[in-house]
Design a protein around this motif. Structure first.
Motif, mmCIF file in Angstrom:
data_model
loop_
_atom_site.group_PDB
_atom_site.id
_atom_site.type_symbol
_atom_site.label_atom_id
_atom_site.label_comp_id
_atom_site.label_asym_id
_atom_site.label_seq_id
_atom_site.Cartn_x
_atom_site.Cartn_y
_atom_site.Cartn_z
ATOM 1 N N SER A 100 -88.436 -0.888 11.297
ATOM 2 C CA SER A 100 -89.521 -0.630 10.338
ATOM 3 C C SER A 100 -89.387 -1.510 9.100
ATOM 4 O O SER A 100 -90.359 -1.725 8.376
ATOM 5 C CB SER A 100 -89.511 0.846 9.928
ATOM 6 N N HIS A 103 -89.740 -7.886 8.253
ATOM 7 C CA HIS A 103 -90.889 -8.448 7.558
ATOM 8 C C HIS A 103 -91.860 -9.104 8.533
ATOM 9 O O HIS A 103 -91.452 -9.651 9.574
ATOM 10 C CB HIS A 103 -90.432 -9.452 6.501
ATOM 11 N N ILE A 145 -94.399 -8.384 3.230
ATOM 12 C CA ILE A 145 -95.010 -7.260 3.948
ATOM 13 C C ILE A 145 -94.061 -6.837 5.059
ATOM 14 O O ILE A 145 -93.641 -7.657 5.889
ATOM 15 C CB ILE A 145 -96.372 -7.670 4.543
ATOM 16 N N ARG A 146 -93.725 -5.560 5.086
ATOM 17 C CA ARG A 146 -92.848 -5.030 6.119
ATOM 18 C C ARG A 146 -93.659 -4.373 7.242
ATOM 19 O O ARG A 146 -94.826 -3.995 7.041
ATOM 20 C CB ARG A 146 -91.898 -3.985 5.518
ATOM 21 N N GLU A 148 -93.397 -1.433 8.320
ATOM 22 C CA GLU A 148 -93.785 -0.078 7.922
ATOM 23 C C GLU A 148 -95.077 -0.053 7.109
ATOM 24 O O GLU A 148 -95.803 0.949 7.101
ATOM 25 C CB GLU A 148 -92.664 0.571 7.117
ATOM 26 N N ASP A 149 -95.393 -1.177 6.442
ATOM 27 C CA ASP A 149 -96.592 -1.225 5.599
ATOM 28 C C ASP A 149 -97.877 -1.195 6.423
ATOM 29 O O ASP A 149 -98.946 -0.840 5.892
ATOM 30 C CB ASP A 149 -96.584 -2.486 4.732
ATOM 31 N N ASP A 152 -99.719 2.185 6.470
ATOM 32 C CA ASP A 152 -100.303 2.709 5.227
ATOM 33 C C ASP A 152 -101.282 1.655 4.725
ATOM 34 O O ASP A 152 -100.907 0.752 3.962
ATOM 35 C CB ASP A 152 -99.206 2.972 4.188
ATOM 36 N N ILE A 155 -101.288 0.718 0.916
ATOM 37 C CA ILE A 155 -100.142 -0.083 0.487
ATOM 38 C C ILE A 155 -100.273 -1.507 1.016
ATOM 39 O O ILE A 155 -99.981 -2.485 0.308
ATOM 40 C CB ILE A 155 -98.828 0.563 0.978
ATOM 41 N N LEU A 156 -100.690 -1.641 2.267
ATOM 42 C CA LEU A 156 -100.844 -2.971 2.863
ATOM 43 C C LEU A 156 -101.815 -3.811 2.050
ATOM 44 O O LEU A 156 -101.527 -4.971 1.731
ATOM 45 C CB LEU A 156 -101.330 -2.836 4.312
ATOM 46 N N GLN A 158 -102.680 -3.499 -1.095
ATOM 47 C CA GLN A 158 -102.087 -3.841 -2.389
ATOM 48 C C GLN A 158 -101.115 -5.004 -2.278
ATOM 49 O O GLN A 158 -101.100 -5.922 -3.105
ATOM 50 C CB GLN A 158 -101.358 -2.624 -2.964
ATOM 51 N N LYS A 159 -100.305 -4.985 -1.230
ATOM 52 C CA LYS A 159 -99.306 -6.045 -1.068
ATOM 53 C C LYS A 159 -99.955 -7.385 -0.740
ATOM 54 O O LYS A 159 -99.517 -8.437 -1.239
ATOM 55 C CB LYS A 159 -98.308 -5.652 0.020
#
Length: 428
Positions: A100, A103, A145-146, A148-149, A152, A155-156, A158-159
């Motif tokens: 998770s 990157h 970006i990981r 796990e992002d 969500d 969050i994605l 925003q990143k």
């Protein structure tokens, strides 16, 4: 049972996949801990050739769990292309686990990688243009970006917005390229989320629990020692730690749990891309090594630069990685040479060096000092015991072993799984 790290002792393409595959069903987990789809390896199983790029070679071993660790950067499109291609050939990919915390390579990083390399011109690094370096740079700059992002979307977004604030300025104002919209990046990444989700796990927890339960875990390094971002021929290196220490940071398994470090070296030397290469051959011998050894990049198809065995490079790799065992591959390629040079030192402006020079400037100017060993003409492909090798081939292996700082525990004499002479058990 042990935790074993497997790394390359030269500039990559040494046959690490074959070494992993040789261990076969005795390994419970095979972990890729660094790099991305910028490295490739070819594995031959039952006469079938498989070219792997992002997936660990354990994907080809029934019952083994392949793991993509947190230290890897993942191009999700490439990942699923590779899974689909293997599945079509009857390979079960259902056991694959993806960290998770790994990157993700976003499309803008691939674009930046390609345009930057072209912009550098003669100062280019020799990157594969697959977005690896820019993704690692984002990781260190804390705008990455990981995996796990992807689960969500808020969050994605925003990143991606944060990353594109600067990257679009560079693309438009420096490289005169079209800017990239947040929507197109988010949409592309979210397309993979549903399929990816069942594969995602806390892989550090999984691996530590496996070791607690007595399982055998093999950590498989991408690229090789001389391409390590800290210990390689900087700046002509990859963007991650391809040495044994990277196995710990790239997987979440601590160094106190590592039992063995196995390094793989060819019986000669190759490298792809730019950078110094003291034993490089620009003559008929180099062409012969390339042709007989099929020295063309698995990922890029680029012809590999070829040269004689460099004992200083492998001895350096043994020291940096804490190597307990060496695997010497492609001994069969040297068949037919009347005499075989081995680099035992460097001459740098009239000064002899018996170890890798401290500075890259000296390494760039190093001229190899050779010792010449007797060659052999007999076919070695059928050898299964060390004693089956021609006497001159045995002497070559023993001489290289003495020069290289670790025992040679296995010798490859052909491309297939069975074409290996085992001198010492790598898991014992």
């Amino acid at each position: 049972m042990p935790a074993v790290v497997l790394v390359g002792a030269q500039w990559g393409d040494e046959g690490k996949g074959k070494a992993t595959d040789t261990l076969g069903e005795r390994v419970d987990y095979v972990v890729k801990f660094n790099g991305g789809n910028n490295a490739g390896q070819t594995v031959v199983v039952d006469g079938e050739k498989y070219a792997l790029h992002l997936l660990p070679s354990g994907i080809l071993t029934p019952g083994c769990v392949p793991v993509i660790g947190n230290g890897v950067v993942v191009d999700l499109g490439v990942l699923f292309e590779e899974i689909d291609a293997l599945t079509a050939r009857g390979v079960d990919c259902s056991r694959l686990l993806v960290s998770s915390a790994a990157h993700v390579i976003a499309g803008y990083n691939t674009t930046l990688d390609k345009v930057t390399e072209r912009f550098l011109g003669e100062r280019r690094i020799g990157t594969t243009g697959r977005g690896i370096g820019p993704t690692y740079a984002d990781k260190m700059n804390r705008v990455g970006i990981r995996v796990e992002d992807l689960f969500d979307p808020g969050i994605l977004r925003q990143k991606v917005e944060g990353a594109l604030d600067l990257k679009n300025q560079i693309l438009v104002k420096v490289y005169n390229r079209r800017g990239i919209t947040v929507d197109e990046v988010v949409e592309q990444l979210l397309e993979y989320a549903e399929r990816l989700h069942p594969m995602v796990a806390d892989t550090a927890l999984v691996l530590n629990r496996a070791l607690d339960a007595g399982g055998t875990v093999l950590f498989e390094g991408g690229q090789a020692t001389m391409l390590d971002v800290d210990h390689g021929t900087y700046p002509f290196v990859t963007s991650s730690n391809a040495t044994a220490g990277g196995a710990c940071t790239g997987s979440g398994v601590p160094p106190t749990r590592i039992d063995r470090v196995v390094a793989v070296a060819k019986a000669y030397t190759t490298r792809v891309g730019e950078g110094p290469f003291p034993t490089e051959l620009l003559d008929a011998d180099g062409e012969r090594l390339r042709d007989v050894g099929s020295e063309f990049g698995t990922t890029t198809g680029r012809p590999r630069r070829c040269g004689w065995y460099d004992a200083l490079v492998v001895r350096y790799a043994s020291r940096v990685n804490g190597v307990t065992d060496l695997v010497l591959t492609k001994l069969d390629v040297l068949t037919g040479f009347e005499r075989i040079p081995v680099c035992v030192g460097y001459d740098v402006d009239g000064v002899r060096h018996d170890e890798i020079p401290m500075t890259q400037t000296d390494f760039h100017h190093a001229t190899p000092i050779y010792e010449h060993l007797e060659g052999w003409s007999e076919d070695v492909a059928g050898a299964r015991r060390f004693e089956d090798l021609p006497k001159a081939a045995q002497q070559y292996v023993l001489a290289v072993e003495e020069l290289s700082g670790a025992r040679i525990s296995a010798v490859g004499v052909g491309p297939s799984r069975g074409d290996t002479i085992v001198r010492h058990d790598l898991l014992d």
